[in-house]
Scaffold this motif. Structure first.
Motif, PDB file in Angstrom:
ATOM      1  N   SER A  33       6.475  36.012  -1.405  1.00 21.74           N
ATOM      2  CA  SER A  33       6.279  35.788   0.023  1.00 21.74           C
ATOM      3  C   SER A  33       7.462  36.321   0.814  1.00 21.74           C
ATOM      4  N   GLU A  34       7.151  36.888   1.956  1.00 21.19           N
ATOM      5  CA  GLU A  34       8.206  37.194   2.925  1.00 21.19           C
ATOM      6  C   GLU A  34       8.841  35.897   3.408  1.00 21.19           C
ATOM      7  N   LEU A  35       7.974  34.884   3.561  1.00 20.74           N
ATOM      8  CA  LEU A  35       8.425  33.558   3.963  1.00 20.74           C
ATOM      9  C   LEU A  35       7.561  32.516   3.267  1.00 20.74           C
ATOM     10  N   ALA A  36       8.156  31.715   2.403  1.00 18.03           N
ATOM     11  CA  ALA A  36       7.456  30.621   1.729  1.00 18.03           C
ATOM     12  C   ALA A  36       7.886  29.314   2.379  1.00 18.03           C
ATOM     13  N   ILE A  37       6.903  28.545   2.832  1.00 16.85           N
ATOM     14  CA  ILE A  37       7.192  27.299   3.532  1.00 16.85           C
ATOM     15  C   ILE A  37       6.594  26.131   2.756  1.00 16.85           C
ATOM     16  N   LEU A  38       7.458  25.250   2.286  1.00 20.67           N
ATOM     17  CA  LEU A  38       7.015  24.036   1.595  1.00 20.67           C
ATOM     18  C   LEU A  38       6.815  22.956   2.639  1.00 20.67           C
ATOM     19  N   SER A  39       5.547  22.636   2.902  1.00 22.65           N
ATOM     20  CA  SER A  39       5.277  21.675   3.969  1.00 22.65           C
ATOM     21  C   SER A  39       3.907  21.052   3.819  1.00 22.65           C
ATOM     22  N   ASP A  40       3.832  19.806   4.190  1.00 19.96           N
ATOM     23  CA  ASP A  40       2.540  19.158   4.403  1.00 19.96           C
ATOM     24  C   ASP A  40       1.779  19.968   5.459  1.00 19.96           C
ATOM     25  N   LEU A  41       0.486  20.139   5.275  1.00 23.87           N
ATOM     26  CA  LEU A  41      -0.275  21.020   6.159  1.00 23.87           C
ATOM     27  C   LEU A  41      -0.381  20.471   7.576  1.00 23.87           C
ATOM     28  N   THR A  42      -0.474  19.162   7.711  1.00 25.58           N
ATOM     29  CA  THR A  42      -0.506  18.572   9.052  1.00 25.58           C
ATOM     30  C   THR A  42       0.815  18.803   9.764  1.00 25.58           C
ATOM     31  N   ALA A  43       1.915  18.620   9.040  1.00 26.33           N
ATOM     32  CA  ALA A  43       3.238  18.826   9.637  1.00 26.33           C
ATOM     33  C   ALA A  43       3.427  20.281  10.055  1.00 26.33           C
ATOM     34  N   PHE A  44       2.994  21.220   9.207  1.00 32.16           N
ATOM     35  CA  PHE A  44       3.133  22.632   9.571  1.00 32.16           C
ATOM     36  C   PHE A  44       2.266  22.978  10.767  1.00 32.16           C
ATOM     37  N   ALA A  45       0.997  22.552  10.723  1.00 27.95           N
ATOM     38  CA  ALA A  45       0.076  22.890  11.811  1.00 27.95           C
ATOM     39  C   ALA A  45       0.582  22.334  13.137  1.00 27.95           C
ATOM     40  N   LYS A  46       1.133  21.140  13.108  1.00 26.54           N
ATOM     41  CA  LYS A  46       1.682  20.534  14.322  1.00 26.54           C
ATOM     42  C   LYS A  46       2.876  21.336  14.827  1.00 26.54           C
ATOM     43  N   CYS A  82       0.835  -1.199   0.000  1.00 32.20           N
ATOM     44  CA  CYS A  82       0.000   0.000   0.000  1.00 32.20           C
ATOM     45  C   CYS A  82       0.871   1.250   0.000  1.00 32.20           C
ATOM     46  N   TYR A  83       0.461   2.235  -0.774  1.00 35.92           N
ATOM     47  CA  TYR A  83       1.221   3.473  -0.887  1.00 35.92           C
ATOM     48  C   TYR A  83       1.342   4.177   0.457  1.00 35.92           C
ATOM     49  N   LYS A  84       2.376   4.968   0.593  1.00 37.91           N
ATOM     50  CA  LYS A  84       2.570   5.813   1.773  1.00 37.91           C
ATOM     51  C   LYS A  84       2.820   7.228   1.289  1.00 37.91           C
ATOM     52  N   LYS A  85       1.979   8.140   1.722  1.00 34.10           N
ATOM     53  CA  LYS A  85       2.077   9.528   1.296  1.00 34.10           C
ATOM     54  C   LYS A  85       3.458  10.093   1.610  1.00 34.10           C
ATOM     55  N   VAL A  86       4.052  10.753   0.638  1.00 33.87           N
ATOM     56  CA  VAL A  86       5.336  11.419   0.825  1.00 33.87           C
ATOM     57  C   VAL A  86       5.060  12.876   1.162  1.00 33.87           C
ATOM     58  N   ALA A  87       5.540  13.338   2.298  1.00 33.13           N
ATOM     59  CA  ALA A  87       5.190  14.675   2.760  1.00 33.13           C
ATOM     60  C   ALA A  87       6.418  15.458   3.192  1.00 33.13           C
ATOM     61  N   ALA A  88       6.439  16.733   2.809  1.00 32.83           N
ATOM     62  CA  ALA A  88       7.492  17.642   3.265  1.00 32.83           C
ATOM     63  C   ALA A  88       7.126  18.192   4.638  1.00 32.83           C
ATOM     64  N   ALA A  89       8.130  18.635   5.373  1.00 32.77           N
ATOM     65  CA  ALA A  89       7.912  19.228   6.687  1.00 32.77           C
ATOM     66  C   ALA A  89       8.670  20.546   6.771  1.00 32.77           C
ATOM     67  N   PRO A  90       8.197  21.497   7.583  1.00 33.21           N
ATOM     68  CA  PRO A  90       8.889  22.783   7.677  1.00 33.21           C
ATOM     69  C   PRO A  90      10.253  22.639   8.342  1.00 33.21           C
ATOM     70  N   ARG A  91      11.205  23.412   7.884  1.00 33.61           N
ATOM     71  CA  ARG A  91      12.523  23.425   8.508  1.00 33.61           C
ATOM     72  C   ARG A  91      12.472  24.212   9.815  1.00 33.61           C
ATOM     73  N   SER A  92      13.378  23.915  10.715  1.00 36.17           N
ATOM     74  CA  SER A  92      13.399  24.620  11.999  1.00 36.17           C
ATOM     75  C   SER A  92      13.626  26.108  11.801  1.00 36.17           C
ATOM     76  N   GLU A  93      14.479  26.472  10.818  1.00 32.52           N
ATOM     77  CA  GLU A  93      14.717  27.889  10.568  1.00 32.52           C
ATOM     78  C   GLU A  93      13.481  28.589  10.007  1.00 32.52           C
ATOM     79  N   ASP A  94      12.639  27.836   9.259  1.00 26.00           N
ATOM     80  CA  ASP A  94      11.374  28.400   8.780  1.00 26.00           C
ATOM     81  C   ASP A  94      10.481  28.775   9.956  1.00 26.00           C
ATOM     82  N   MET A  95      10.365  27.867  10.920  1.00 27.13           N
ATOM     83  CA  MET A  95       9.487  28.111  12.060  1.00 27.13           C
ATOM     84  C   MET A  95      10.036  29.218  12.960  1.00 27.13           C
ATOM     85  N   GLU A  96      11.352  29.312  13.047  1.00 28.27           N
ATOM     86  CA  GLU A  96      11.948  30.404  13.832  1.00 28.27           C
ATOM     87  C   GLU A  96      11.643  31.759  13.194  1.00 28.27           C
ATOM     88  N   GLN A  97      11.792  31.829  11.868  1.00 27.35           N
ATOM     89  CA  GLN A  97      11.489  33.082  11.185  1.00 27.35           C
ATOM     90  C   GLN A  97       9.998  33.406  11.269  1.00 27.35           C
TER      91      GLN A  97
END
Length: 542
Positions: free
Chosen positions: A317-330, A181-196
């Motif tokens: 964007s002042e800050l563009a974040i490439l991330s899965d929405l669940t990963a970013f929200a978390k 069964c497939y497993k979704k491939v998801a990006a997550a925000p970098r720590s420096e993204d969240m700091e900014q």
């Protein structure tokens, strides 16, 4: 993973769908993929095959399933006419960022490029409205293509995939194993993204959190709610994505869609920090690209998306974040909160403005439509699913109904008519224990109303509310504004919709005054059948 044994292409495909977790397929049967149908025969206890009455309806049902479940909605259609009918669902899935896989029967390989019966090159036809379009040329590569299709549909920005299936390939024998069964491939925000991001938020005076788009989950919705609460942030939802955030919450300030609250539009324009989590910031969410300057926005823009293609495409964007929405929200919910933010009083004011905007009575002459939505808001369970297509009638549901949980709103951001009825049926099949209510205009209903037969056949007890004003209302509105007194092509001669529903074997009700609606709705709900309520409303212009 199955052991290797010789199977036909149709069997390999059917069993491959099972291995990827598919439990429902929407289709209109065709001779071009009979071998797949035969392969599904032995899997009837695992996969529910829903037979629809037109490929457009089948594709809409699959799109609604994908939007509701967050997993690819599966649709099968035959070549040529079937494929062209289904294209509307693929286009909707693309613009709405919905995971979906459309399988199309194709002419035999030795007939290709001869303009054989119903032949189309689907790679050319679907090239700009799907994430990936391919044709499987040999049966032994079916598992490979399936694996890629599921991952492509779900990873990054979700969207549709189209696979063509040559008829003779499906009867070809091959010895090949299924993939896991497939497993979704998801990006997550970098720590420096969240700091900014945290730094930008700490400097803001009037921020606004705008949520929506495709790729959300219940978990993401819960985490973004916690982040908003921790920071007392005002939250708005993008066009037809109002279920992303609880509309009853004190931080919710409205929908940024067609004809938004003017005070909310001003709030978007005057925000010094716009945090857009999920929406592409397309035409409808930006009021025709007028709420934000392009390419350099007046607001500092933090734009979070699961795929890279839309980041900095229209707006820098002042800050563009490439991330899965669940990963970013978390990650956002785990940030240190802003203590006693300066914008608290502004949030209270914006919430008050939202409630005042929703309280304005708005009807059609002597038919107060807002009371219909208000009744549903007060009497439906909190997890009820609301679907609709496109047209002026949708305004009342979007403005006066309040969504409580995700996912509960199925509406095409593509503005596709005919969506509501099949979407409601698909939703009821996917979630049989939840109440499903569909809004449809008279023009919208007639585009896929025949799918009531599908609802009756499969016991999908959706409640359909048909708003009948005898015209294509949105087009008539524009026509009256641009070419007054020159009405053409927008009047409609309609059937007795309640009688039509009964002819299909559903429950039918007729409502001619708004005060009759509550009793009619309760009879429909208690009928134990698919039900239709024909609401005869005055024509605004006649």
């Amino acid at each position: 993973m199955t052991t290797k044994n010789e199977r036909s292409g149709g069997e390999i495909l059917a069993q491959g769908l099972k291995s990827h977790g598919v439990d429902t397929i929407f289709c209109v049967p065709g001779e071009s993929y009979l071998a797949v149908l035969d392969g599904l025969y032995d899997l009837h206890e695992d996969i529910n095959v829903v037979t629809c009455r037109q490929e457009g309806g089948a594709a809409y049902m699959a799109e609604a399933y994908g939007k509701l479940k967050g997993e690819p909605g599966i649709c099968f259609v035959t070549r040529g006419p079937g494929a062209t009918n289904a294209s509307i669902g693929v286009h909707t899935a693309f613009q709405d960022s919905t995971p979906m896989i459309l399988f199309i029967g194709q002419v035999a390989r030795h007939q290709e490029d001869r303009e054989a019966f119903q032949e189309i090159d689907y790679r050319r036809m679907y090239g700009e409205m799907a994430k990936w379009v391919a044709q499987i040329e040999t049966a032994d590569r079916i598992p490979e293509y399936l694996n890629r299709a599921f991952h492509t549909a779900t990873s990054g920005r979700p969207g549709p995939v189209v696979l063509a299936l040559p008829e003779d390939m499906l009867t070809e024998m091959a010895t090949v194993a299924d993939t896991p069964c497939y497993k979704k491939v998801a990006a997550a925000p970098r720590s420096e993204d969240m700091e900014q991001f945290r730094s930008l938020l700490s400097e803001a005076q009037s921020p606004l959190l705008l949520v929506g788009g495709g790729g959300w989950s219940k978990e993401a919705s819960q985490h973004i709610k916690r982040f908003a609460e921790d920071n007392s942030l005002p939250v708005a939802c993008a066009f037809r994505r109002q279920d992303t955030f609880d509309n009853h919450h004190e931080l919710y300030v409205g929908e940024v869609g067609i004809s938004p609250n003017p005070k909310l539009a001003d709030q978007v324009k005057n925000a010094d920090l716009l945090i857009a989590v999920g929406p592409r910031l397309g035409e409808m969410t930006t009021s025709g690209y007028s709420l934000l300057d392009s390419p350099n926005t007046k607001q500092k823009l933090v734009h979070v998306l699961p795929g890279p293609d839309e980041l900095n495409r229209v707006y820098n964007s002042e800050l563009a974040i490439l991330s899965d929405l669940t990963a970013f929200a978390k990650a956002a919910s785990g940030l240190k909160a802003i203590v006693d933010p300066v914008w608290k009083s502004a949030v209270t004011r914006a919430r008050k403005e939202y409630l005042e905007f929703m309280a304005v009575e708005l009807g059609i002459k002597d038919f107060p439509m807002h009371k219909i939505s208000s009744y549903l808001r007060d009497n439906l369970p909190s997890d009820a699913i609301i679907t609709n297509g496109a047209g002026n009638y949708t305004v009342w549901g979007q403005r006066f109904y309040q969504f409580s949980s995700y996912p509960s709103q199925l509406a095409p951001t593509s503005g596709a008519m005919g969506y509501g009825v099949p979407a409601g049926i698909g939703a009821k099949i996917a979630e049989p224990d939840r109440t499903v209510v569909t809004f449809a205009g008279d023009g919208c209903f007639m585009m896929n109303g025949q799918e009531i037969a599908t609802a009756v056949q499969h016991g999908a007890n959706v409640i359909i509310i048909v708003v009948d004003n005898g015209c294509f209302g949105t087009i008539r509105m524009h026509q009256e504004r641009e070419y007054p007194d020159r009405v053409i092509s927008t009047r409609l001669n309609n059937p007795d919709f309640a009688a039509l529903a009964r002819a299909y074997g559903a429950h039918g009700e007729t409502v001619e005054e708004a005060g009759e609606f509550p009793a009619a709705f309760e009879r429909a709900r208690e009928s134990g059948q698919p039900a239709l309520i024909h609401m005869k409303v005055p024509n605004l212009w006649e």
